[in-house]
Design an enzyme around this catalytic site. Structure first.
Site, mmCIF file in Angstrom:
data_model
loop_
_atom_site.group_PDB
_atom_site.id
_atom_site.type_symbol
_atom_site.label_atom_id
_atom_site.label_comp_id
_atom_site.label_asym_id
_atom_site.label_seq_id
_atom_site.Cartn_x
_atom_site.Cartn_y
_atom_site.Cartn_z
ATOM 1 N N GLY A 1 0.819 -1.206 0.000
ATOM 2 C CA GLY A 1 0.000 0.000 0.000
ATOM 3 C C GLY A 1 0.847 1.247 0.000
ATOM 4 C CG ASN A 2 -0.351 4.748 -1.429
ATOM 5 O OD1 ASN A 2 -0.980 5.591 -0.813
ATOM 6 N ND2 ASN A 2 -0.828 4.123 -2.500
ATOM 7 N NE ARG A 3 4.219 7.923 5.068
ATOM 8 C CZ ARG A 3 5.139 8.876 5.077
ATOM 9 N NH1 ARG A 3 6.212 8.745 4.337
ATOM 10 N NH2 ARG A 3 4.980 9.942 5.816
ATOM 11 C CB SER A 4 -2.572 8.360 -0.029
ATOM 12 O OG SER A 4 -3.640 9.246 -0.191
ATOM 13 C CB ALA B 1 -1.484 7.596 -3.561
#
Ligand code: CTP
Length: 387
Positions: A196-199, A262
Protein backbone atom coordinates in the site's frame (compact mmCIF):
# COMPACT_ATOMS: atom_id res chain seq x y z
CA UNK A 1 -31.25 32.61 1.80
CA UNK A 2 -33.18 29.38 1.95
CA UNK A 3 -36.37 28.37 3.70
CA UNK A 4 -35.75 25.27 5.79
CA UNK A 5 -38.38 23.37 7.75
CA UNK A 6 -36.83 21.68 10.77
CA UNK A 7 -38.89 18.80 12.07
CA UNK A 8 -38.07 17.44 15.51
CA UNK A 9 -39.25 14.07 16.79
CA UNK A 10 -39.09 12.56 20.27
CA UNK A 11 -35.68 11.62 21.63
CA UNK A 12 -32.97 12.87 23.93
CA UNK A 13 -31.11 14.34 20.95
CA UNK A 14 -33.97 16.83 20.50
CA UNK A 15 -32.04 19.26 22.68
CA UNK A 16 -29.47 19.57 19.87
CA UNK A 17 -32.14 20.77 17.46
CA UNK A 18 -31.88 24.23 18.96
CA UNK A 19 -28.29 24.38 17.82
CA UNK A 20 -29.29 23.31 14.31
CA UNK A 21 -32.00 25.96 14.10
CA UNK A 22 -29.59 28.59 15.36
CA UNK A 23 -26.99 27.68 12.74
CA UNK A 24 -29.51 28.12 9.93
CA UNK A 25 -30.77 31.43 11.31
CA UNK A 26 -27.20 32.66 11.73
CA UNK A 27 -26.50 31.89 8.07
CA UNK A 28 -29.49 34.01 7.10
CA UNK A 29 -31.90 31.17 6.36
CA UNK A 30 -35.56 31.24 7.22
CA UNK A 31 -36.48 28.39 9.59
CA UNK A 32 -39.91 26.97 10.35
CA UNK A 33 -39.82 24.55 13.30
CA UNK A 34 -42.24 21.66 13.65
CA UNK A 35 -42.27 19.49 16.74
CA UNK A 36 -44.10 16.20 17.12
CA UNK A 37 -45.86 15.55 20.39
CA UNK A 38 -43.02 13.22 21.34
CA UNK A 39 -40.49 16.00 20.79
CA UNK A 40 -42.38 18.33 23.09
CA UNK A 41 -41.56 16.03 25.98
CA UNK A 42 -37.88 16.86 25.45
CA UNK A 43 -37.89 20.39 24.12
CA UNK A 44 -40.33 23.27 24.46
CA UNK A 45 -41.93 24.49 21.25
CA UNK A 46 -41.37 28.00 22.59
CA UNK A 47 -37.62 27.47 22.79
CA UNK A 48 -37.38 26.41 19.18
CA UNK A 49 -39.75 29.15 18.05
CA UNK A 50 -37.62 31.72 19.83
CA UNK A 51 -34.44 30.42 18.19
CA UNK A 52 -36.12 30.29 14.79
CA UNK A 53 -37.61 33.71 15.45
CA UNK A 54 -40.92 32.50 14.15
CA UNK A 55 -43.87 30.49 15.40
CA UNK A 56 -44.53 26.87 14.50
CA UNK A 57 -47.26 27.02 11.86
CA UNK A 58 -50.87 25.98 12.34
CA UNK A 59 -51.46 25.76 8.64
CA UNK A 60 -48.77 23.87 6.79
CA UNK A 61 -49.76 24.32 3.23
CA UNK A 62 -48.31 27.79 2.61
CA UNK A 63 -44.96 26.40 3.77
CA UNK A 64 -45.09 23.45 1.43
CA UNK A 65 -44.95 25.66 -1.59
CA UNK A 66 -42.00 27.82 -0.67
CA UNK A 67 -39.78 25.54 1.47
CA UNK A 68 -36.45 24.55 -0.04
CA UNK A 69 -35.67 21.66 2.29
CA UNK A 70 -37.19 19.57 5.06
CA UNK A 71 -34.79 18.42 7.76
CA UNK A 72 -35.94 15.96 10.41
CA UNK A 73 -33.44 15.87 13.27
CA UNK A 74 -33.57 13.85 15.36
CA UNK A 75 -35.55 11.24 13.47
CA UNK A 76 -36.94 8.60 15.84
CA UNK A 77 -37.40 4.94 14.90
CA UNK A 78 -41.14 5.51 15.13
CA UNK A 79 -41.31 8.45 12.72
CA UNK A 80 -38.83 6.68 10.43
CA UNK A 81 -41.24 3.73 10.21
CA UNK A 82 -44.08 6.10 9.43
CA UNK A 83 -42.11 7.83 6.69
CA UNK A 84 -41.14 4.48 5.19
CA UNK A 85 -44.74 3.30 4.99
CA UNK A 86 -46.35 6.66 4.18
CA UNK A 87 -48.34 7.07 7.38
CA UNK A 88 -49.46 10.67 7.83
CA UNK A 89 -50.91 10.91 11.32
CA UNK A 90 -49.40 14.17 12.52
CA UNK A 91 -48.37 17.51 11.10
CA UNK A 92 -44.77 16.41 10.42
CA UNK A 93 -45.55 13.11 8.71
CA UNK A 94 -48.25 14.81 6.64
CA UNK A 95 -45.77 17.43 5.55
CA UNK A 96 -43.15 14.79 4.67
CA UNK A 97 -45.63 12.90 2.53
CA UNK A 98 -46.57 15.98 0.54
CA UNK A 99 -43.13 17.60 0.49
CA UNK A 100 -41.95 18.59 -3.01
CA UNK A 101 -38.32 19.53 -2.19
CA UNK A 102 -35.32 17.55 -0.80
CA UNK A 103 -35.64 15.81 2.57
CA UNK A 104 -32.72 15.23 4.95
CA UNK A 105 -33.01 13.05 8.04
CA UNK A 106 -30.69 12.55 11.02
CA UNK A 107 -31.74 9.37 12.84
CA UNK A 108 -31.10 9.02 16.57
CA UNK A 109 -32.06 6.04 18.63
CA UNK A 110 -30.87 3.19 20.81
CA UNK A 111 -28.31 0.95 19.08
CA UNK A 112 -30.50 -2.13 19.12
CA UNK A 113 -33.40 -0.21 17.61
CA UNK A 114 -31.07 1.15 14.93
CA UNK A 115 -29.66 -2.26 14.12
CA UNK A 116 -33.04 -3.98 14.04
CA UNK A 117 -33.90 -5.36 10.62
CA UNK A 118 -37.13 -3.33 10.53
CA UNK A 119 -35.27 -0.05 11.04
CA UNK A 120 -32.55 -0.96 8.54
CA UNK A 121 -35.20 -1.85 6.00
CA UNK A 122 -37.02 1.43 6.61
CA UNK A 123 -33.92 3.58 6.27
CA UNK A 124 -32.96 1.79 3.08
CA UNK A 125 -36.41 2.55 1.66
CA UNK A 126 -35.93 6.23 2.42
CA UNK A 127 -32.49 6.22 0.81
CA UNK A 128 -33.88 4.61 -2.31
CA UNK A 129 -36.47 7.37 -2.51
CA UNK A 130 -33.71 9.97 -2.52
CA UNK A 131 -33.91 11.04 1.12
CA UNK A 132 -30.49 12.06 2.38
CA UNK A 133 -29.55 10.26 5.59
CA UNK A 134 -26.94 11.81 7.90
CA UNK A 135 -25.57 9.47 10.56
CA UNK A 136 -26.27 8.15 13.09
CA UNK A 137 -22.85 8.29 14.68
CA UNK A 138 -21.09 5.86 16.98
CA UNK A 139 -20.67 6.89 20.57
CA UNK A 140 -22.17 6.97 24.01
CA UNK A 141 -25.94 6.81 24.04
CA UNK A 142 -28.41 8.22 26.53
CA UNK A 143 -28.82 4.92 28.37
CA UNK A 144 -25.07 4.77 29.01
CA UNK A 145 -24.55 2.19 26.27
CA UNK A 146 -22.00 2.64 23.53
CA UNK A 147 -22.86 1.97 19.91
CA UNK A 148 -24.26 3.39 16.70
CA UNK A 149 -27.34 5.48 17.23
CA UNK A 150 -26.22 8.93 18.39
CA UNK A 151 -27.47 11.79 16.29
CA UNK A 152 -24.68 13.27 14.16
CA UNK A 153 -23.26 16.58 15.28
CA UNK A 154 -25.39 19.64 14.40
CA UNK A 155 -22.58 21.12 12.26
CA UNK A 156 -22.40 17.96 10.14
CA UNK A 157 -26.18 17.91 9.68
CA UNK A 158 -26.30 21.58 8.71
CA UNK A 159 -23.38 21.07 6.27
CA UNK A 160 -25.21 18.20 4.56
CA UNK A 161 -28.27 20.42 4.19
CA UNK A 162 -26.11 23.26 2.91
CA UNK A 163 -24.59 21.02 0.23
CA UNK A 164 -28.07 20.08 -0.98
CA UNK A 165 -29.32 23.67 -0.85
CA UNK A 166 -26.31 24.74 -2.91
CA UNK A 167 -27.14 22.06 -5.48
CA UNK A 168 -30.64 23.39 -5.87
CA UNK A 169 -29.84 27.06 -5.25
CA UNK A 170 -26.68 29.11 -5.88
CA UNK A 171 -23.12 27.70 -5.92
CA UNK A 172 -20.62 27.74 -8.78
CA UNK A 173 -20.80 23.98 -9.35
CA UNK A 174 -24.57 23.71 -9.49
CA UNK A 175 -25.57 21.33 -12.25
CA UNK A 176 -22.00 20.00 -12.55
CA UNK A 177 -20.92 16.45 -11.87
CA UNK A 178 -17.65 16.13 -9.99
CA UNK A 179 -15.68 12.90 -9.60
CA UNK A 180 -12.87 12.76 -7.04
CA UNK A 181 -10.58 9.85 -6.27
CA UNK A 182 -9.05 9.73 -2.79
CA UNK A 183 -6.84 7.58 -0.60
CA UNK A 184 -4.29 4.96 -1.53
CA UNK A 185 -4.82 1.65 -3.28
CA UNK A 186 -3.74 -1.73 -1.88
CA UNK A 187 -2.40 -4.53 -4.05
CA UNK A 188 -2.68 -8.06 -2.73
CA UNK A 189 0.48 -10.11 -2.19
CA UNK A 190 -1.61 -12.93 -0.74
CA UNK A 191 -5.07 -13.01 0.92
CA UNK A 192 -3.79 -11.26 4.05
CA UNK A 193 -0.87 -9.09 2.91
CA UNK A 194 -0.85 -6.13 0.63
CA UNK A 195 1.36 -3.44 -0.79
CA UNK A 196 0.00 0.00 0.00
CA UNK A 197 0.99 3.62 0.37
CA UNK A 198 0.71 6.37 2.94
CA UNK A 199 -2.10 8.41 1.43
CA UNK A 200 -4.84 9.06 4.01
CA UNK A 201 -7.45 10.39 1.60
CA UNK A 202 -7.74 13.65 3.46
CA UNK A 203 -6.78 15.84 0.48
CA UNK A 204 -9.28 14.11 -1.82
CA UNK A 205 -12.06 14.24 0.78
CA UNK A 206 -11.35 17.95 1.32
CA UNK A 207 -11.72 18.59 -2.42
CA UNK A 208 -14.95 16.56 -2.50
CA UNK A 209 -16.39 18.41 0.49
CA UNK A 210 -15.53 21.79 -1.01
CA UNK A 211 -17.00 20.82 -4.39
CA UNK A 212 -20.24 19.74 -2.67
CA UNK A 213 -20.30 23.00 -0.73
CA UNK A 214 -20.18 24.81 -4.05
CA UNK A 215 -23.19 22.92 -5.30
CA UNK A 216 -21.56 20.13 -7.31
CA UNK A 217 -23.06 16.68 -7.52
CA UNK A 218 -20.04 14.87 -6.12
CA UNK A 219 -18.94 11.24 -6.17
CA UNK A 220 -15.78 10.08 -4.42
CA UNK A 221 -14.01 6.87 -5.30
CA UNK A 222 -12.35 6.18 -1.96
CA UNK A 223 -9.43 3.76 -1.75
CA UNK A 224 -9.04 2.58 1.84
CA UNK A 225 -9.97 5.87 3.48
CA UNK A 226 -10.70 5.76 7.21
CA UNK A 227 -12.33 9.20 7.37
CA UNK A 228 -15.99 10.16 7.76
CA UNK A 229 -17.59 10.71 4.35
CA UNK A 230 -17.91 14.39 3.43
CA UNK A 231 -21.47 15.69 3.84
CA UNK A 232 -23.63 15.54 0.74
CA UNK A 233 -21.19 13.37 -1.21
CA UNK A 234 -21.66 9.87 -2.62
CA UNK A 235 -18.77 7.62 -1.58
CA UNK A 236 -17.82 4.43 -3.44
CA UNK A 237 -15.25 2.32 -1.61
CA UNK A 238 -12.57 0.44 -3.51
CA UNK A 239 -9.41 -1.42 -2.52
CA UNK A 240 -7.12 -2.04 -5.49
CA UNK A 241 -5.92 0.02 -8.46
CA UNK A 242 -7.98 -2.21 -10.77
CA UNK A 243 -11.18 -1.53 -8.81
CA UNK A 244 -10.40 2.18 -8.73
CA UNK A 245 -9.84 2.14 -12.49
CA UNK A 246 -13.18 0.36 -13.10
CA UNK A 247 -15.23 2.68 -10.92
CA UNK A 248 -13.52 5.84 -12.17
CA UNK A 249 -13.60 5.03 -15.88
CA UNK A 250 -17.27 4.03 -15.55
CA UNK A 251 -17.87 7.70 -14.68
CA UNK A 252 -15.59 9.23 -17.29
CA UNK A 253 -18.31 11.68 -18.35
CA UNK A 254 -18.06 13.80 -15.16
CA UNK A 255 -17.65 17.52 -15.82
CA UNK A 256 -14.71 17.74 -13.43
CA UNK A 257 -12.44 14.87 -12.42
CA UNK A 258 -9.90 15.32 -9.64
CA UNK A 259 -7.51 12.38 -9.34
CA UNK A 260 -6.20 12.89 -5.81
CA UNK A 261 -5.77 9.17 -5.06
CA UNK A 262 -2.34 7.61 -4.82
CA UNK A 263 -2.85 4.77 -7.27
CA UNK A 264 -0.33 1.94 -7.30
CA UNK A 265 1.75 1.93 -10.46
CA UNK A 266 2.60 -1.76 -10.01
CA UNK A 267 0.87 -4.81 -8.56
CA UNK A 268 2.14 -8.32 -7.84
CA UNK A 269 1.75 -10.23 -11.12
CA UNK A 270 0.65 -13.45 -9.46
CA UNK A 271 -0.60 -12.93 -5.89
CA UNK A 272 -0.50 -16.10 -3.78
CA UNK A 273 -3.86 -17.89 -3.64
CA UNK A 274 -3.49 -18.68 0.06
CA UNK A 275 -1.46 -17.07 2.83
CA UNK A 276 2.22 -17.52 2.16
CA UNK A 277 3.99 -19.59 4.81
CA UNK A 278 7.45 -18.48 5.77
CA UNK A 279 10.37 -20.71 4.84
CA UNK A 280 14.14 -20.39 4.95
CA UNK A 281 14.47 -18.62 1.62
CA UNK A 282 13.68 -15.07 0.54
CA UNK A 283 10.42 -14.13 -1.09
CA UNK A 284 10.80 -12.64 -4.52
CA UNK A 285 7.75 -11.03 -6.00
CA UNK A 286 7.34 -10.01 -9.62
CA UNK A 287 5.32 -6.89 -10.35
CA UNK A 288 3.34 -5.81 -13.37
CA UNK A 289 2.09 -2.37 -14.35
CA UNK A 290 -1.40 -1.23 -13.42
CA UNK A 291 -3.49 0.88 -15.73
CA UNK A 292 -2.76 4.61 -15.58
CA UNK A 293 -6.28 5.91 -14.99
CA UNK A 294 -5.42 9.56 -15.46
CA UNK A 295 -3.68 8.85 -18.75
CA UNK A 296 -6.76 6.97 -19.93
CA UNK A 297 -9.05 9.82 -18.83
CA UNK A 298 -6.78 12.20 -20.77
CA UNK A 299 -7.22 10.07 -23.88
CA UNK A 300 -10.98 10.03 -23.46
CA UNK A 301 -11.34 13.68 -22.45
CA UNK A 302 -14.49 15.15 -23.93
CA UNK A 303 -14.96 18.81 -24.84
CA UNK A 304 -16.00 20.86 -21.84
CA UNK A 305 -14.49 18.38 -19.36
CA UNK A 306 -11.73 19.41 -16.96
CA UNK A 307 -9.18 16.91 -15.63
CA UNK A 308 -7.01 17.53 -12.59
CA UNK A 309 -4.14 15.23 -11.65
CA UNK A 310 -1.74 15.18 -8.73
CA UNK A 311 2.00 14.69 -8.92
CA UNK A 312 4.03 13.63 -5.92
CA UNK A 313 7.70 14.27 -6.54
CA UNK A 314 10.78 15.96 -5.10
CA UNK A 315 12.03 19.55 -5.43
CA UNK A 316 12.57 21.61 -8.58
CA UNK A 317 13.29 18.55 -10.69
CA UNK A 318 10.01 17.04 -9.59
CA UNK A 319 8.23 20.25 -10.50
CA UNK A 320 9.72 20.07 -13.99
CA UNK A 321 8.58 16.45 -14.29
CA UNK A 322 5.08 17.50 -13.19
CA UNK A 323 4.97 20.12 -15.98
CA UNK A 324 5.90 17.42 -18.44
CA UNK A 325 3.27 15.08 -16.93
CA UNK A 326 0.54 17.66 -17.55
CA UNK A 327 1.32 17.66 -21.25
CA UNK A 328 1.88 13.94 -21.58
CA UNK A 329 -1.28 12.87 -19.74
CA UNK A 330 -3.33 15.57 -21.48
CA UNK A 331 -4.77 17.00 -18.26
CA UNK A 332 -5.73 20.61 -17.61
CA UNK A 333 -4.19 21.08 -14.18
CA UNK A 334 -1.55 19.21 -12.20
CA UNK A 335 -1.36 19.76 -8.45
CA UNK A 336 2.31 19.35 -7.55
CA UNK A 337 3.18 18.07 -4.08
CA UNK A 338 6.77 18.08 -2.87
CA UNK A 339 7.14 14.73 -1.09
CA UNK A 340 10.70 15.43 0.02
CA UNK A 341 9.22 17.62 2.77
CA UNK A 342 7.98 16.04 5.99
CA UNK A 343 5.83 18.95 7.20
CA UNK A 344 3.39 18.80 4.30
CA UNK A 345 1.78 16.06 2.21
CA UNK A 346 1.32 12.48 3.35
CA UNK A 347 -0.28 11.79 6.74
CA UNK A 348 -0.07 15.39 7.96
CA UNK A 349 -2.77 18.06 8.19
CA UNK A 350 -1.10 20.64 5.96
CA UNK A 351 -0.16 20.77 2.36
CA UNK A 352 1.74 23.14 0.10
CA UNK A 353 1.21 22.76 -3.61
CA UNK A 354 1.93 24.31 -6.98
CA UNK A 355 -0.98 24.38 -9.39
CA UNK A 356 0.29 23.93 -12.93
CA UNK A 357 -2.42 24.99 -15.36
CA UNK A 358 -2.85 26.09 -18.96
CA UNK A 359 -2.37 29.75 -18.06
CA UNK A 360 0.65 29.44 -15.80
CA UNK A 361 1.48 28.33 -12.28
CA UNK A 362 0.11 29.27 -8.89
CA UNK A 363 2.01 28.59 -5.69
CA UNK A 364 -0.27 27.77 -2.77
CA UNK A 365 1.71 28.34 0.44
CA UNK A 366 1.53 25.95 3.36
CA UNK A 367 -2.01 25.68 4.73
CA UNK A 368 -4.54 23.07 5.81
CA UNK A 369 -5.67 20.53 3.24
CA UNK A 370 -9.16 22.02 3.48
CA UNK A 371 -7.77 25.44 2.52
CA UNK A 372 -5.73 23.86 -0.27
CA UNK A 373 -8.97 22.35 -1.59
CA UNK A 374 -10.48 25.85 -1.69
CA UNK A 375 -7.44 27.13 -3.63
CA UNK A 376 -7.56 24.19 -6.06
CA UNK A 377 -11.25 24.73 -6.84
CA UNK A 378 -10.80 28.53 -7.10
CA UNK A 379 -8.16 27.79 -9.71
CA UNK A 380 -10.04 25.09 -11.63
CA UNK A 381 -13.63 26.38 -11.71
CA UNK A 382 -12.87 29.28 -14.12
CA UNK A 383 -11.45 26.69 -16.55
CA UNK A 384 -14.65 24.70 -16.29
CA UNK A 385 -16.70 27.80 -16.99
CA UNK A 386 -14.69 28.61 -20.11
CA UNK A 387 -14.23 25.04 -21.39
N1 CTP B 1 -2.60 7.91 -11.42
C1 CTP B 1 -3.53 7.16 -12.08
N2 CTP B 1 -3.34 5.83 -12.31
C2 CTP B 1 -2.20 5.22 -11.90
C3 CTP B 1 -1.22 5.98 -11.25
C4 CTP B 1 -1.45 7.32 -11.02
O1 CTP B 1 -4.57 7.70 -12.44
N3 CTP B 1 -2.04 3.94 -12.12
C5 CTP B 1 -2.85 9.35 -11.22
C6 CTP B 1 -2.83 9.79 -9.77
O2 CTP B 1 -4.12 9.76 -9.20
C7 CTP B 1 -2.32 11.21 -9.86
C8 CTP B 1 -1.36 11.13 -11.02
O3 CTP B 1 -1.81 10.06 -11.83
O4 CTP B 1 -3.33 12.13 -10.18
C9 CTP B 1 0.05 10.86 -10.56
O5 CTP B 1 0.77 10.48 -11.65
P1 CTP B 1 1.98 9.46 -11.58
O6 CTP B 1 2.44 9.33 -12.98
O7 CTP B 1 1.69 8.27 -10.80
O8 CTP B 1 2.98 10.35 -10.86
P2 CTP B 1 3.70 10.30 -9.54
O9 CTP B 1 3.17 9.25 -8.64
O10 CTP B 1 3.65 11.69 -9.05
O11 CTP B 1 5.16 10.02 -9.98
P3 CTP B 1 5.84 8.97 -10.97
O12 CTP B 1 5.66 9.55 -12.33
O13 CTP B 1 7.22 8.96 -10.51
O14 CTP B 1 5.11 7.68 -10.79
Amino acid sequence: MAHVIVGVTGGVAAYKSGEIVRAFVKAGDDVTPILTRGAERFLGTRTLEALARRAAPDDLYPHLADADLLLIAPLSANTLAKLATGIADNILTQLALAFPAPIVVAPAMNTRMWEHAATQHNIELLRQRGVRVVGPAFGELAEGEVGTGRMSEPTEIVEACRAILNQTGGGELVGRSVLVTAGGTREALDPVRYLGNRSSGRMGFAVAAEAARRGGSVTVIAANVALAPPPGVEVINVVSAAELADETLARDDADLVVMAAAVADYRPSAPEKSKKKKDEGNWTVAFERTQDVLLELGRRQRPGQILVGFAADEGEQGLAAAREKRQRKNVNVIVFNDVSRTDVGFEVDDNEVVLIGPDGETRVDKRSKEECAVAILDNVIPLLASA
